[in-house]
Design a protein around this motif. Structure first.
Motif, PDB file in Angstrom:
ATOM      1  N   PHE A   1       0.813  -1.208   0.177  1.00 41.67           N
ATOM      2  CA  PHE A   1       0.166   0.043   0.149  1.00 41.67           C
ATOM      3  C   PHE A   1       0.969   1.440  -0.187  1.00 41.67           C
ATOM      4  O   PHE A   1       2.159   1.043   0.317  1.00 41.67           O
ATOM      5  N   ALA A   2       0.329   2.413  -0.280  1.00 39.68           N
ATOM      6  CA  ALA A   2       0.957   3.634  -0.442  1.00 39.68           C
ATOM      7  C   ALA A   2       0.066   4.722  -0.166  1.00 39.68           C
ATOM      8  O   ALA A   2      -0.946   4.840  -0.115  1.00 39.68           O
ATOM      9  N   GLY A   3       0.862   5.667   0.717  1.00 38.74           N
ATOM     10  CA  GLY A   3       0.130   6.843   1.001  1.00 38.74           C
ATOM     11  C   GLY A   3       0.586   8.075   0.105  1.00 38.74           C
ATOM     12  O   GLY A   3       1.892   8.590  -0.080  1.00 38.74           O
TER      13      GLY A   3
ATOM     14  N   VAL B   1       9.621   7.627  -0.722  1.00 37.79           N
ATOM     15  CA  VAL B   1      10.364   7.637   0.209  1.00 37.79           C
ATOM     16  C   VAL B   1       9.942   6.686   1.437  1.00 37.79           C
ATOM     17  O   VAL B   1       8.648   6.480   1.199  1.00 37.79           O
ATOM     18  N   SER B   2      10.861   6.306   1.904  1.00 36.89           N
ATOM     19  CA  SER B   2      10.435   5.184   3.156  1.00 36.89           C
ATOM     20  C   SER B   2      10.665   5.692   4.374  1.00 36.89           C
ATOM     21  O   SER B   2      11.879   6.160   4.510  1.00 36.89           O
TER      22      SER B   2
ATOM     23  N   ALA C   1       9.155  14.173  -3.216  1.00 35.08           N
ATOM     24  CA  ALA C   1       8.407  12.970  -3.498  1.00 35.08           C
ATOM     25  C   ALA C   1       7.009  13.018  -3.727  1.00 35.08           C
ATOM     26  O   ALA C   1       6.310  14.033  -3.379  1.00 35.08           O
ATOM     27  N   THR C   2       6.428  11.897  -4.151  1.00 30.38           N
ATOM     28  CA  THR C   2       4.859  12.006  -4.551  1.00 30.38           C
ATOM     29  C   THR C   2       4.237  10.577  -3.621  1.00 30.38           C
ATOM     30  O   THR C   2       3.361  10.437  -3.492  1.00 30.38           O
ATOM     31  N   ALA C   3       5.298   9.987  -3.093  1.00 33.43           N
ATOM     32  CA  ALA C   3       4.710   9.037  -2.096  1.00 33.43           C
ATOM     33  C   ALA C   3       5.516   8.486  -0.871  1.00 33.43           C
ATOM     34  O   ALA C   3       6.644   8.705  -0.833  1.00 33.43           O
TER      35      ALA C   3
ATOM     36  N   GLY D   1       3.601   6.317  -2.399  1.00 32.94           N
ATOM     37  CA  GLY D   1       3.618   4.801  -1.605  1.00 32.94           C
ATOM     38  C   GLY D   1       3.760   4.840  -0.232  1.00 32.94           C
ATOM     39  O   GLY D   1       4.584   5.639   0.510  1.00 32.94           O
ATOM     40  N   HIS D   2       2.935   3.875   0.444  1.00 35.30           N
ATOM     41  CA  HIS D   2       3.016   3.578   1.948  1.00 35.30           C
ATOM     42  C   HIS D   2       2.203   2.329   2.303  1.00 35.30           C
ATOM     43  O   HIS D   2       1.271   2.268   1.655  1.00 35.30           O
ATOM     44  N   THR D   3       2.749   1.589   3.229  1.00 31.56           N
ATOM     45  CA  THR D   3       2.138   0.463   3.446  1.00 31.56           C
ATOM     46  C   THR D   3       1.221   0.412   4.784  1.00 31.56           C
ATOM     47  O   THR D   3       1.622   0.680   5.927  1.00 31.56           O
ATOM     48  N   TYR D   4      -0.010  -0.061   4.758  1.00 25.80           N
ATOM     49  CA  TYR D   4      -0.863  -0.240   5.924  1.00 25.80           C
ATOM     50  C   TYR D   4      -2.556  -0.401   5.296  1.00 25.80           C
ATOM     51  O   TYR D   4      -2.752  -0.032   4.313  1.00 25.80           O
ATOM     52  N   VAL D   5      -3.086  -1.059   5.918  1.00 20.61           N
ATOM     53  CA  VAL D   5      -3.016  -1.939   7.370  1.00 20.61           C
ATOM     54  C   VAL D   5      -2.806  -3.360   7.013  1.00 20.61           C
ATOM     55  O   VAL D   5      -3.315  -4.175   7.876  1.00 20.61           O
TER      56      VAL D   5
END
Length: 255
Positions: free
Chosen positions: A61-63, A99-100, A119-121, A239-243
């Motif tokens: 997942f991505a924010g 970005v992480s 960044a875009t995510a 991009g970003h991961t959850y839930v």
């Protein structure tokens, strides 16, 4: 990943004192690593040691950091940057910067990341997967799907992430149940996560089907084109991961 792996074969393996489930379908192998950089690093090491992949792809997942990025859009970043040490990884194809972050990025952090890195995510795992793959000479890529928009305020999630990367869902549900002001954002997050999951799994199914027919994808060819053959993606994504857990896939043989 449930919509993707319903008919895949599954087996157990151990690495670094942790047991993993490996899902396999033809030349593709999928491992659910968990939330956060350390969990992603361990899962990357495990899948590389077990199947010796030609390519490892950080999938999750991505924010969004860009207001134009919508929930459910699948994208491939060209560059992955770790906010912890500033290390940049070029993926060879794709568009935009992912970005992480070491923690779940809230609305204010998203604004800062967007300005600081262009960044875009934002996610939490891709940079760790990139560094793990590069250290072992394995090609790296990232595919993310937007699950929360740039202006979305996430409920508190960090405190429910366990050291092994798993998420204490029951404890989180109890926490939210006693705080009515969190109900709206939690319901919206669940709805958006479901939409993002189905979009990502549908795109990956198309990509893997294409791989089985063509047997190879040029390194210069953007995976987004393969994932979205009938719809061109926007110039930038996020991009970003959850839930759910971060996922890493690798091909067993050179494609």
């Amino acid at each position: 990943m449930a919509p993707l792996i319903r008919s895949w074969k599954v087996r157990m393996m151990e690495h670094g004192g942790r047991r993993y489930r490996l899902f396999e379908n033809g030349e593709a192998t999928l491992i659910c690593g968990g939330i956060g950089a350390e969990a992603a690093r361990r899962a990357t090491e495990a899948v590389i040691r077990e199947v010796n992949p030609a390519r490892v792809i950080s999938v999750g997942f991505a924010g969004a950091l860009d207001a134009s990025s919508r929930v459910g859009h699948v994208f491939e970043p060209r560059t992955v940057v770790s906010t912890a040490d500033g290390v940049r990884t070029e993926c060879g194809s794709g568009r935009g910067i992912l970005v992480s972050s070491a923690t779940v990025a809230g609305k204010e952090q998203k604004i800062r990341f967007g300005k600081a890195y262009g960044a875009t995510a934002v996610d939490m795992e891709a940079a760790a997967v990139a560094q793990g793959a590069q250290a072992r000479g394995v090609e790296f890529g990232a595919l993310k799907v937007i699950s929360d928009a740039a202006d979305f305020s996430l409920p508190p999630l960090d405190r429910f992430v366990v050291d092994d990367g798993s998420f204490r869902s029951v404890a989180f549900a109890c926490h939210v149940a006693l705080r009515p002001w969190l109900w709206g954002s939690t319901i919206a997050l669940a709805r958006n996560s479901s939409k993002a999951s189905h979009a990502l799994c549908g795109a990956l199914t198309g990509y893997l089907d294409r791989e089985s027919r063509d047997h190879e994808v040029s390194r210069e060819e953007s995976l987004v084109a393969a994932l979205n053959p009938t719809k061109a993606g926007p110039e930038s994504s996020s991009g970003h991961t959850y839930v759910g857990p971060e996922v890493h896939t690798g091909a067993k043989q050179q494609q």
